[in-house]
Design a protein around this motif. Structure first.
Motif, mmCIF file in Angstrom:
data_model
loop_
_atom_site.group_PDB
_atom_site.id
_atom_site.type_symbol
_atom_site.label_atom_id
_atom_site.label_comp_id
_atom_site.label_asym_id
_atom_site.label_seq_id
_atom_site.Cartn_x
_atom_site.Cartn_y
_atom_site.Cartn_z
ATOM 1 N N GLY A 1 0.358 -0.673 0.155
ATOM 2 C CA GLY A 1 -0.080 0.095 0.277
ATOM 3 C C GLY A 1 0.398 1.055 0.081
ATOM 4 N N LYS A 2 1.970 1.459 -0.692
ATOM 5 C CA LYS A 2 2.742 2.221 -0.852
ATOM 6 C C LYS A 2 2.884 3.042 -1.933
ATOM 7 N N ALA A 3 2.590 4.417 -2.092
ATOM 8 C CA ALA A 3 2.518 5.588 -3.260
ATOM 9 C C ALA A 3 4.354 5.214 -3.871
ATOM 10 N N LEU A 4 4.668 5.076 -5.030
ATOM 11 C CA LEU A 4 5.879 5.447 -6.174
ATOM 12 C C LEU A 4 5.742 6.052 -6.529
ATOM 13 N N VAL A 5 6.507 6.182 -7.304
ATOM 14 C CA VAL A 5 7.039 7.952 -7.954
ATOM 15 C C VAL A 5 8.203 6.830 -8.965
ATOM 16 N N VAL A 6 8.168 6.407 -10.354
ATOM 17 C CA VAL A 6 9.289 6.011 -10.891
ATOM 18 C C VAL A 6 9.685 6.620 -12.079
ATOM 19 N N GLY A 7 10.762 6.317 -11.933
ATOM 20 C CA GLY A 7 12.069 7.368 -13.241
ATOM 21 C C GLY A 7 12.103 6.480 -13.993
ATOM 22 N N THR A 8 12.572 5.293 -13.226
ATOM 23 C CA THR A 8 13.406 4.345 -14.045
ATOM 24 C C THR A 8 12.996 4.411 -15.870
ATOM 25 N N THR A 9 13.825 3.872 -16.647
ATOM 26 C CA THR A 9 13.293 4.725 -18.043
ATOM 27 C C THR A 9 13.768 3.152 -18.759
ATOM 28 N N GLY A 10 13.369 3.027 -19.553
ATOM 29 C CA GLY A 10 13.691 1.245 -20.285
ATOM 30 C C GLY A 10 12.629 -0.050 -20.090
ATOM 31 N N LEU A 11 11.631 0.008 -19.524
ATOM 32 C CA LEU A 11 10.996 -0.826 -19.276
ATOM 33 C C LEU A 11 10.445 -1.325 -20.550
ATOM 34 N N ASP B 1 -0.331 -2.440 -13.507
ATOM 35 C CA ASP B 1 -1.221 -3.313 -12.990
ATOM 36 C C ASP B 1 -1.131 -3.108 -11.005
ATOM 37 N N ALA B 2 0.323 -2.436 -10.643
ATOM 38 C CA ALA B 2 0.283 -2.220 -9.904
ATOM 39 C C ALA B 2 -0.248 -0.668 -9.350
ATOM 40 N N ALA B 3 -0.889 -0.007 -10.229
ATOM 41 C CA ALA B 3 -2.053 1.334 -10.175
ATOM 42 C C ALA B 3 -3.032 1.004 -9.731
ATOM 43 N N LYS B 4 -3.138 -0.523 -10.043
ATOM 44 C CA LYS B 4 -4.376 -0.220 -9.390
ATOM 45 C C LYS B 4 -5.153 -0.067 -8.056
ATOM 46 N N ALA B 5 -3.680 -0.761 -7.372
ATOM 47 C CA ALA B 5 -3.706 -0.710 -6.215
ATOM 48 C C ALA B 5 -3.092 0.621 -4.894
ATOM 49 N N VAL B 6 -2.264 1.049 -5.682
ATOM 50 C CA VAL B 6 -1.460 2.228 -5.441
ATOM 51 C C VAL B 6 -1.347 3.805 -5.975
ATOM 52 N N PRO B 7 -1.279 4.836 -5.716
ATOM 53 C CA PRO B 7 -1.201 5.914 -6.538
ATOM 54 C C PRO B 7 0.681 5.519 -7.240
ATOM 55 N N ILE B 8 0.307 6.607 -8.753
ATOM 56 C CA ILE B 8 1.876 5.474 -8.564
ATOM 57 C C ILE B 8 1.478 7.149 -10.256
ATOM 58 N N VAL B 9 3.255 7.999 -9.628
ATOM 59 C CA VAL B 9 3.580 8.617 -11.195
ATOM 60 C C VAL B 9 5.101 8.169 -11.695
ATOM 61 N N MET B 10 5.010 8.113 -12.815
ATOM 62 C CA MET B 10 5.824 7.335 -13.835
ATOM 63 C C MET B 10 6.068 8.596 -15.303
ATOM 64 N N ALA B 11 7.197 9.448 -15.414
ATOM 65 C CA ALA B 11 7.603 10.166 -16.566
ATOM 66 C C ALA B 11 9.243 9.436 -16.655
ATOM 67 N N PRO B 12 9.126 9.165 -17.668
ATOM 68 C CA PRO B 12 10.390 9.132 -18.871
ATOM 69 C C PRO B 12 11.638 10.520 -18.363
ATOM 70 N N ALA C 1 -5.482 9.122 -4.479
ATOM 71 C CA ALA C 1 -6.268 7.352 -4.899
ATOM 72 C C ALA C 1 -5.609 6.816 -5.640
ATOM 73 N N PRO C 2 -5.624 5.168 -5.842
ATOM 74 C CA PRO C 2 -4.727 4.485 -6.884
ATOM 75 C C PRO C 2 -4.681 4.928 -7.709
ATOM 76 N N GLY C 3 -3.627 4.609 -8.866
ATOM 77 C CA GLY C 3 -3.915 5.485 -10.290
ATOM 78 C C GLY C 3 -3.012 5.533 -10.431
ATOM 79 N N LEU C 4 -2.539 5.518 -12.035
ATOM 80 C CA LEU C 4 -0.933 5.718 -12.819
ATOM 81 C C LEU C 4 -1.654 7.661 -13.570
ATOM 82 N N TYR C 5 -0.178 7.977 -12.825
ATOM 83 C CA TYR C 5 -0.635 9.662 -13.269
ATOM 84 C C TYR C 5 0.982 9.962 -13.954
ATOM 85 N N SER C 6 1.115 10.862 -14.154
ATOM 86 C CA SER C 6 2.377 11.238 -15.183
ATOM 87 C C SER C 6 2.690 13.121 -14.241
#
Ligand code: NAD
Length: 270
Positions: free
Chosen positions: A94-104, A114-125, A258-263
């Motif tokens: 149940g931990k919020a996440l910021v993803v900076g990693t690229t090349g996925l 998938d994880a963003a269905k359960a927790v809030p995640i910001v992902m941006a290259p 709220a959970p979701g994938l954000y930019s």
């Protein structure tokens, strides 16, 4: 205070993140953990000392599960393997996440989605606030200048070591303009110019030009040219610090959402 665990802490971005948390560049953040690989030479060393900002009382560990409970948000700038493995664990905890990693790859990106269905995640290259603001502005400019006779050309400059061209950011800028103009970038992109063309430049084209040399961190200029005037939008990254600062702004913003994938556009509200 938002409590942050940095993953990939001993890397170039990780050290910058630790530095900006500890010296208050982005205020109201607390370093709650610093994680890197088990064979990292910095393991067990104080993260603040490692980042050159004095004792933080937080040793570098390879055990994310041990430090995650103390986090409001986990900021991951590690590797595509690391990030895609950590995302489901953040969802479970149940931990919020910021993803900076690229090349996925697609599968690794799906793990984050998938994880963003359960927790809030910001992902941006590209975590730079300026570039992400420019994405929004260019979409609007594209909408306004659509079918009004403006030629669009994008020039980018990067250091001599950069292998890919054009940069992902240049393509992102082109995509923003194309979206505003109601065009499909894949259909209208033209890469470089050379020799004598039989035809004149088509109206509906977005040209890309990549300069490589020296130590440019990343310059991007988008030109809208027509008869009698031209309009230019430029962004210049002067150091990688801009990415770390943007990621920490995202960390503050995403904690408690709220959970979701954000930019980053969500973070900026544009
Ligand atoms: P780096 O190689 O200097 O650092 C990566 C660190 O992560 C290393 O210390 C490594 O040991 C550690 N690591 C690798 N796998 C790990 C795992 N499974 N668990 C914990 N730690 C792990 O690289 P960098 O220049 O700091 O970049 C890191 C990532 O961030 C890259 O994917 C890079 O492309 C990306 N990046 C993104 C932005 C952005 O704005 N989104 C900006 C710069 C870099």
């Amino acid at each position: 205070m938002t409590k942050v665990v940095v993953v990939g802490a001993a890397g170039r971005m990780g050290r910058a993140l630790v530095r900006f948390i500890r010296n208050g560049t982005v205020p109201d953040l607390q370093l709650a953990g610093a994680v890197d690989l088990w064979d990292c030479p910095e393991l067990n060393r104080d993260a603040g000392v490692m980042a050159g900002v004095g004792e933080a009382g937080v040793p570098v560990t390879c055990d994310l599960a041990a430090v995650a409970p103390g986090a409001d948000v986990i900021v991951d700038f590690s590797s595509h393997h690391g990030t895609s493995g950590n995302a489901p664990r953040c969802a479970e905890w149940g931990k919020a996440l910021v993803v900076g990693t690229t090349g996925l790859n697609a599968e690794q990106e799906a793990a984050v989605r998938d994880a963003a269905k359960a927790v809030p995640i910001v992902m941006a290259p590209n975590m730079s606030l300026g570039i992400n603001l420019l994405f929004a502005l260019l979409e609007q400019v594209g909408r306004t200048l659509k079918d009004r006779g403006y030629d669009v050309e994008i020039v980018e400059r990067h250091h001599r070591l950069k292998k890919d061209a054009p940069s992902g950011t240049a393509l992102g800028l082109g995509r923003a303009v194309a979206k505003g103009m109601g065009l499909d970038l894949d259909e209208v992109a033209a890469h470089g110019r050379h020799g004598i063309s039989k035809d004149i430049r088509p109206d509906r084209q977005i040209g890309f030009h990549a300069v490589r040399g020296g130590d440019f961190v990343g310059d991007h200029t988008v030109i809208f040219a027509t008869d009698g005037e031209s309009l230019e939008f430029s962004h210049r990254a002067t150091s990688r610090d801009t990415f770390a600062i943007g990621a920490l702004q995202a960390a503050k913003w995403v904690a408690g959402r709220a959970p979701g994938l954000y930019s980053m556009r969500d973070v900026l509200g544009v």
